[in-house]
Motif scaffolding. Structure first.
Motif, mmCIF file in Angstrom:
data_model
loop_
_atom_site.group_PDB
_atom_site.id
_atom_site.type_symbol
_atom_site.label_atom_id
_atom_site.label_comp_id
_atom_site.label_asym_id
_atom_site.label_seq_id
_atom_site.Cartn_x
_atom_site.Cartn_y
_atom_site.Cartn_z
ATOM 1 N N GLY A 1 39.958 44.648 53.932
ATOM 2 C CA GLY A 1 38.621 44.230 54.344
ATOM 3 C C GLY A 1 37.588 45.315 54.101
ATOM 4 O O GLY A 1 36.484 45.045 53.619
ATOM 5 N N ARG A 2 37.953 46.557 54.437
ATOM 6 C CA ARG A 2 37.026 47.681 54.231
ATOM 7 C C ARG A 2 36.786 47.912 52.741
ATOM 8 O O ARG A 2 35.664 48.228 52.326
ATOM 9 N N LYS A 3 37.831 47.763 51.946
ATOM 10 C CA LYS A 3 37.679 47.962 50.505
ATOM 11 C C LYS A 3 36.778 46.885 49.904
ATOM 12 O O LYS A 3 35.940 47.158 49.042
ATOM 13 N N ILE A 4 36.948 45.651 50.360
ATOM 14 C CA ILE A 4 36.102 44.561 49.859
ATOM 15 C C ILE A 4 34.645 44.801 50.237
ATOM 16 O O ILE A 4 33.737 44.605 49.414
ATOM 17 N N LYS A 5 34.394 45.256 51.453
ATOM 18 C CA LYS A 5 33.018 45.546 51.881
ATOM 19 C C LYS A 5 32.393 46.604 50.984
ATOM 20 O O LYS A 5 31.214 46.525 50.623
ATOM 21 N N SER A 6 33.185 47.611 50.620
ATOM 22 C CA SER A 6 32.696 48.661 49.733
ATOM 23 C C SER A 6 32.353 48.105 48.354
ATOM 24 O O SER A 6 31.329 48.457 47.764
ATOM 25 N N ILE A 7 33.212 47.214 47.858
ATOM 26 C CA ILE A 7 32.987 46.592 46.551
ATOM 27 C C ILE A 7 31.710 45.751 46.557
ATOM 28 O O ILE A 7 30.999 45.673 45.556
ATOM 29 N N MET A 8 31.410 45.128 47.700
ATOM 30 C CA MET A 8 30.270 44.223 47.794
ATOM 31 C C MET A 8 28.929 44.921 48.018
ATOM 32 O O MET A 8 27.876 44.269 47.976
ATOM 33 N N GLY B 1 36.484 41.777 44.128
ATOM 34 C CA GLY B 1 36.888 41.402 45.476
ATOM 35 C C GLY B 1 38.084 40.471 45.468
ATOM 36 O O GLY B 1 38.950 40.542 46.348
ATOM 37 N N LEU B 2 38.152 39.603 44.462
ATOM 38 C CA LEU B 2 39.294 38.689 44.331
ATOM 39 C C LEU B 2 40.588 39.467 44.176
ATOM 40 O O LEU B 2 41.608 39.115 44.790
ATOM 41 N N CYS B 3 40.561 40.512 43.366
ATOM 42 C CA CYS B 3 41.757 41.350 43.195
ATOM 43 C C CYS B 3 42.228 41.895 44.536
ATOM 44 O O CYS B 3 43.408 41.795 44.884
ATOM 45 N N VAL B 4 41.296 42.477 45.287
ATOM 46 C CA VAL B 4 41.657 43.092 46.567
ATOM 47 C C VAL B 4 42.155 42.037 47.556
ATOM 48 O O VAL B 4 43.150 42.245 48.256
ATOM 49 N N TYR B 5 41.459 40.905 47.603
ATOM 50 C CA TYR B 5 41.852 39.832 48.521
ATOM 51 C C TYR B 5 43.289 39.392 48.264
ATOM 52 O O TYR B 5 44.037 39.071 49.198
ATOM 53 N N LEU B 6 43.679 39.387 47.003
ATOM 54 C CA LEU B 6 45.033 38.966 46.628
ATOM 55 C C LEU B 6 46.012 40.134 46.603
ATOM 56 O O LEU B 6 47.089 40.049 46.044
ATOM 57 N N ASN B 7 45.585 41.235 47.234
ATOM 58 C CA ASN B 7 46.421 42.427 47.389
ATOM 59 C C ASN B 7 46.769 43.079 46.053
ATOM 60 O O ASN B 7 47.892 43.566 45.856
ATOM 61 N N GLU B 8 45.808 43.068 45.150
ATOM 62 C CA GLU B 8 45.983 43.733 43.864
ATOM 63 C C GLU B 8 44.863 44.748 43.671
ATOM 64 O O GLU B 8 43.845 44.708 44.372
ATOM 65 N N ASP B 9 45.036 45.653 42.753
ATOM 66 C CA ASP B 9 44.105 46.767 42.575
ATOM 67 C C ASP B 9 43.085 46.445 41.485
ATOM 68 O O ASP B 9 43.459 46.297 40.312
ATOM 69 N N PRO B 10 41.803 46.355 41.833
ATOM 70 C CA PRO B 10 40.782 46.045 40.818
ATOM 71 C C PRO B 10 40.690 47.113 39.730
ATOM 72 O O PRO B 10 40.234 46.844 38.622
ATOM 73 N N GLU B 11 41.138 48.329 40.027
ATOM 74 C CA GLU B 11 41.098 49.386 39.025
ATOM 75 C C GLU B 11 42.165 49.181 37.941
ATOM 76 O O GLU B 11 42.099 49.830 36.896
ATOM 77 N N LYS B 12 43.114 48.301 38.200
ATOM 78 C CA LYS B 12 44.072 47.931 37.162
ATOM 79 C C LYS B 12 43.441 46.958 36.177
ATOM 80 O O LYS B 12 43.890 46.822 35.051
ATOM 81 N N LEU B 13 42.399 46.271 36.633
ATOM 82 C CA LEU B 13 41.669 45.324 35.782
ATOM 83 C C LEU B 13 40.486 46.001 35.099
ATOM 84 O O LEU B 13 40.307 45.865 33.885
#
Length: 234
Positions: free
Chosen positions: A82-89, A108-120
Protein backbone atom coordinates in the motif's frame (compact mmCIF):
# COMPACT_ATOMS: atom_id res chain seq x y z
CA UNK A 1 6.86 -6.73 -42.64
CA UNK A 2 7.77 -9.94 -44.47
CA UNK A 3 10.32 -10.94 -41.82
CA UNK A 4 7.90 -10.44 -38.92
CA UNK A 5 5.08 -12.13 -40.78
CA UNK A 6 7.35 -15.12 -41.37
CA UNK A 7 7.84 -15.43 -37.61
CA UNK A 8 4.09 -15.30 -36.94
CA UNK A 9 3.35 -17.75 -39.75
CA UNK A 10 5.99 -20.19 -38.60
CA UNK A 11 4.33 -20.32 -35.18
CA UNK A 12 0.86 -20.84 -36.63
CA UNK A 13 2.03 -23.67 -38.89
CA UNK A 14 4.40 -25.25 -36.34
CA UNK A 15 7.28 -25.07 -38.74
CA UNK A 16 10.83 -26.19 -38.09
CA UNK A 17 11.90 -22.68 -37.02
CA UNK A 18 12.51 -22.62 -33.22
CA UNK A 19 10.68 -19.59 -31.82
CA UNK A 20 12.88 -18.46 -28.95
CA UNK A 21 13.46 -15.11 -27.29
CA UNK A 22 16.85 -14.99 -29.01
CA UNK A 23 15.22 -15.56 -32.40
CA UNK A 24 12.64 -12.83 -31.81
CA UNK A 25 15.36 -10.43 -30.69
CA UNK A 26 17.42 -11.05 -33.81
CA UNK A 27 14.36 -10.51 -36.04
CA UNK A 28 13.49 -7.15 -34.48
CA UNK A 29 17.08 -5.93 -34.38
CA UNK A 30 17.77 -6.83 -38.00
CA UNK A 31 14.69 -5.27 -39.58
CA UNK A 32 15.98 -3.12 -42.41
CA UNK A 33 13.50 -0.27 -41.91
CA UNK A 34 14.79 1.68 -38.91
CA UNK A 35 12.83 4.93 -39.21
CA UNK A 36 11.37 6.28 -35.97
CA UNK A 37 8.70 3.98 -34.56
CA UNK A 38 8.61 2.03 -37.84
CA UNK A 39 9.29 -1.24 -36.04
CA UNK A 40 6.44 -0.57 -33.61
CA UNK A 41 4.16 0.10 -36.58
CA UNK A 42 5.03 -3.34 -37.94
CA UNK A 43 4.33 -4.95 -34.56
CA UNK A 44 0.96 -3.14 -34.43
CA UNK A 45 0.09 -4.35 -37.92
CA UNK A 46 0.88 -7.97 -37.14
CA UNK A 47 -1.03 -7.83 -33.86
CA UNK A 48 -4.10 -6.51 -35.68
CA UNK A 49 -3.74 -9.15 -38.39
CA UNK A 50 -3.81 -11.91 -35.77
CA UNK A 51 -6.43 -10.52 -33.38
CA UNK A 52 -8.36 -8.03 -35.59
CA UNK A 53 -7.90 -5.57 -32.70
CA UNK A 54 -6.34 -2.12 -33.00
CA UNK A 55 -3.68 -2.40 -30.31
CA UNK A 56 -3.32 1.16 -29.00
CA UNK A 57 -6.98 2.07 -29.40
CA UNK A 58 -8.10 -0.92 -27.36
CA UNK A 59 -5.27 -0.81 -24.83
CA UNK A 60 -5.55 2.87 -23.98
CA UNK A 61 -9.35 3.09 -24.03
CA UNK A 62 -9.71 0.07 -21.72
CA UNK A 63 -6.89 1.20 -19.46
CA UNK A 64 -8.54 4.61 -19.12
CA UNK A 65 -11.95 3.02 -18.44
CA UNK A 66 -10.48 0.90 -15.65
CA UNK A 67 -8.06 3.50 -14.26
CA UNK A 68 -10.33 5.15 -11.72
CA UNK A 69 -11.53 1.80 -10.38
CA UNK A 70 -7.98 0.46 -10.28
CA UNK A 71 -6.85 3.48 -8.30
CA UNK A 72 -9.70 2.92 -5.84
CA UNK A 73 -8.78 -0.76 -5.52
CA UNK A 74 -5.12 0.17 -4.99
CA UNK A 75 -6.09 2.65 -2.25
CA UNK A 76 -7.45 -0.19 -0.12
CA UNK A 77 -4.15 -2.05 -0.19
CA UNK A 78 -2.36 -1.90 3.15
CA UNK A 79 1.10 -2.65 4.44
CA UNK A 80 4.29 -2.34 2.44
CA UNK A 81 2.46 -2.74 -0.87
CA UNK A 82 0.00 0.00 0.00
CA UNK A 83 2.80 2.42 0.89
CA UNK A 84 4.66 1.59 -2.31
CA UNK A 85 1.54 2.18 -4.41
CA UNK A 86 0.98 5.56 -2.71
CA UNK A 87 4.54 6.51 -3.60
CA UNK A 88 4.01 5.46 -7.22
CA UNK A 89 0.83 7.56 -7.40
CA UNK A 90 2.46 10.80 -6.19
CA UNK A 91 3.01 12.16 -9.74
CA UNK A 92 -0.78 12.20 -10.21
CA UNK A 93 -0.87 15.14 -7.81
CA UNK A 94 1.82 16.99 -9.79
CA UNK A 95 0.54 16.83 -13.37
CA UNK A 96 -2.60 16.19 -15.39
CA UNK A 97 -0.66 14.31 -18.08
CA UNK A 98 -2.61 11.32 -19.41
CA UNK A 99 0.63 9.46 -20.10
CA UNK A 100 1.81 9.96 -16.52
CA UNK A 101 -1.54 8.75 -15.16
CA UNK A 102 -1.40 5.64 -17.32
CA UNK A 103 2.19 4.95 -16.30
CA UNK A 104 1.32 5.25 -12.60
CA UNK A 105 -1.66 2.92 -13.01
CA UNK A 106 0.47 0.33 -14.81
CA UNK A 107 3.22 0.43 -12.19
CA UNK A 108 0.62 0.29 -9.44
CA UNK A 109 -0.85 -2.82 -11.08
CA UNK A 110 2.49 -4.58 -10.73
CA UNK A 111 2.70 -3.79 -7.03
CA UNK A 112 -0.95 -4.68 -6.40
CA UNK A 113 -0.31 -8.10 -7.91
CA UNK A 114 2.78 -8.49 -5.72
CA UNK A 115 5.25 -7.99 -8.54
CA UNK A 116 8.07 -5.49 -8.93
CA UNK A 117 7.43 -2.61 -11.36
CA UNK A 118 11.19 -2.18 -11.73
CA UNK A 119 11.25 -5.56 -13.46
CA UNK A 120 8.96 -4.02 -16.08
CA UNK A 121 10.28 -0.44 -16.27
CA UNK A 122 13.93 0.35 -15.57
CA UNK A 123 14.81 4.03 -15.31
CA UNK A 124 18.22 5.66 -15.75
CA UNK A 125 19.62 9.20 -15.91
CA UNK A 126 21.67 8.66 -19.07
CA UNK A 127 22.57 6.03 -21.66
CA UNK A 128 26.02 5.43 -20.18
CA UNK A 129 24.67 4.45 -16.77
CA UNK A 130 22.22 2.05 -18.37
CA UNK A 131 24.66 0.01 -20.47
CA UNK A 132 25.63 -2.59 -17.86
CA UNK A 133 22.08 -3.01 -16.57
CA UNK A 134 20.76 -3.23 -20.14
CA UNK A 135 23.15 -6.07 -20.95
CA UNK A 136 21.80 -8.01 -17.97
CA UNK A 137 18.12 -7.40 -18.78
CA UNK A 138 16.31 -10.30 -20.44
CA UNK A 139 12.95 -8.56 -20.78
CA UNK A 140 11.74 -5.08 -19.99
CA UNK A 141 11.36 -1.40 -20.82
CA UNK A 142 14.25 1.05 -20.64
CA UNK A 143 13.54 4.69 -19.76
CA UNK A 144 16.11 7.49 -19.86
CA UNK A 145 15.08 10.55 -17.80
CA UNK A 146 17.40 13.49 -17.35
CA UNK A 147 18.50 14.54 -13.89
CA UNK A 148 15.86 16.64 -12.15
CA UNK A 149 13.13 15.88 -14.69
CA UNK A 150 9.58 16.72 -13.64
CA UNK A 151 6.81 14.07 -13.94
CA UNK A 152 5.32 16.00 -16.85
CA UNK A 153 8.63 16.08 -18.76
CA UNK A 154 8.94 13.64 -21.65
CA UNK A 155 11.62 10.96 -21.22
CA UNK A 156 14.72 11.34 -23.37
CA UNK A 157 14.18 7.80 -24.62
CA UNK A 158 11.88 4.83 -24.04
CA UNK A 159 12.81 1.45 -25.49
CA UNK A 160 12.22 -2.27 -25.23
CA UNK A 161 15.00 -4.62 -24.14
CA UNK A 162 15.10 -8.31 -25.03
CA UNK A 163 18.09 -10.45 -24.04
CA UNK A 164 20.24 -7.44 -23.31
CA UNK A 165 19.52 -5.74 -26.64
CA UNK A 166 17.43 -2.61 -27.19
CA UNK A 167 15.25 -3.92 -30.03
CA UNK A 168 12.92 -0.90 -30.14
CA UNK A 169 13.62 2.68 -29.14
CA UNK A 170 12.12 6.17 -29.37
CA UNK A 171 8.73 4.85 -28.25
CA UNK A 172 7.84 8.14 -26.59
CA UNK A 173 6.32 7.04 -23.29
CA UNK A 174 5.99 4.06 -20.98
CA UNK A 175 2.31 3.18 -21.62
CA UNK A 176 2.95 3.00 -25.38
CA UNK A 177 6.01 0.82 -24.78
CA UNK A 178 4.00 -1.50 -22.50
CA UNK A 179 1.37 -1.94 -25.21
CA UNK A 180 4.04 -2.86 -27.78
CA UNK A 181 5.73 -5.28 -25.37
CA UNK A 182 2.36 -6.90 -24.63
CA UNK A 183 1.72 -7.29 -28.37
CA UNK A 184 5.07 -9.02 -28.88
CA UNK A 185 4.42 -11.42 -25.99
CA UNK A 186 0.87 -12.24 -27.07
CA UNK A 187 1.26 -12.41 -30.82
CA UNK A 188 4.40 -14.53 -30.68
CA UNK A 189 2.84 -16.79 -28.06
CA UNK A 190 5.74 -16.25 -25.67
CA UNK A 191 5.45 -17.24 -22.03
CA UNK A 192 4.92 -14.40 -19.59
CA UNK A 193 8.16 -13.58 -17.75
CA UNK A 194 7.74 -15.38 -14.38
CA UNK A 195 8.38 -12.23 -12.35
CA UNK A 196 5.62 -10.36 -14.24
CA UNK A 197 3.20 -13.13 -15.13
CA UNK A 198 0.24 -11.73 -13.18
CA UNK A 199 0.74 -8.22 -14.55
CA UNK A 200 0.78 -9.44 -18.13
CA UNK A 201 -2.14 -11.76 -17.47
CA UNK A 202 -4.17 -8.76 -16.24
CA UNK A 203 -3.14 -6.64 -19.22
CA UNK A 204 -4.01 -9.34 -21.73
CA UNK A 205 -7.13 -10.84 -20.21
CA UNK A 206 -8.70 -7.94 -18.30
CA UNK A 207 -7.54 -4.82 -20.15
CA UNK A 208 -7.33 -6.25 -23.69
CA UNK A 209 -10.07 -8.87 -23.10
CA UNK A 210 -8.10 -11.55 -24.94
CA UNK A 211 -8.66 -15.14 -23.79
CA UNK A 212 -10.20 -13.78 -20.61
CA UNK A 213 -12.20 -16.86 -19.64
CA UNK A 214 -9.28 -18.52 -17.89
CA UNK A 215 -7.72 -16.47 -15.13
CA UNK A 216 -5.45 -17.24 -12.19
CA UNK A 217 -6.92 -16.79 -8.72
CA UNK A 218 -5.19 -13.40 -8.45
CA UNK A 219 -6.40 -12.31 -11.85
CA UNK A 220 -9.97 -13.41 -11.20
CA UNK A 221 -10.03 -11.63 -7.83
CA UNK A 222 -8.94 -8.38 -9.47
CA UNK A 223 -11.44 -8.78 -12.32
CA UNK A 224 -14.25 -9.38 -9.83
CA UNK A 225 -13.35 -6.26 -7.83
CA UNK A 226 -13.26 -4.14 -10.98
CA UNK A 227 -16.58 -5.56 -12.17
CA UNK A 228 -18.21 -4.69 -8.85
CA UNK A 229 -16.80 -1.16 -8.98
CA UNK A 230 -18.08 -0.75 -12.53
CA UNK A 231 -21.55 -2.03 -11.65
CA UNK A 232 -21.74 0.27 -8.61
CA UNK A 233 -20.74 3.26 -10.74
CA UNK A 234 -23.48 2.49 -13.26
Amino acid sequence: MIVIRYVWTSIATESRVPITMHFITSVLVNLTDRTINRKSVLVNAEFKRITTINLQSKFFSQLDIHSENLIQVYAKKGGVQGRKIKSIMVPLTQTDSVDVRRECVLKGLCVYLNEDPEKLVREYKNIESSQTAMAETVFGILVIRKEGAEPSDDPEDVGIILEGVEVLDELGNVPFAVSILLAVVYALNLSYPPELKYTFEALQKIIMELDGNKLSIKGQALKTKLSRKFETAH
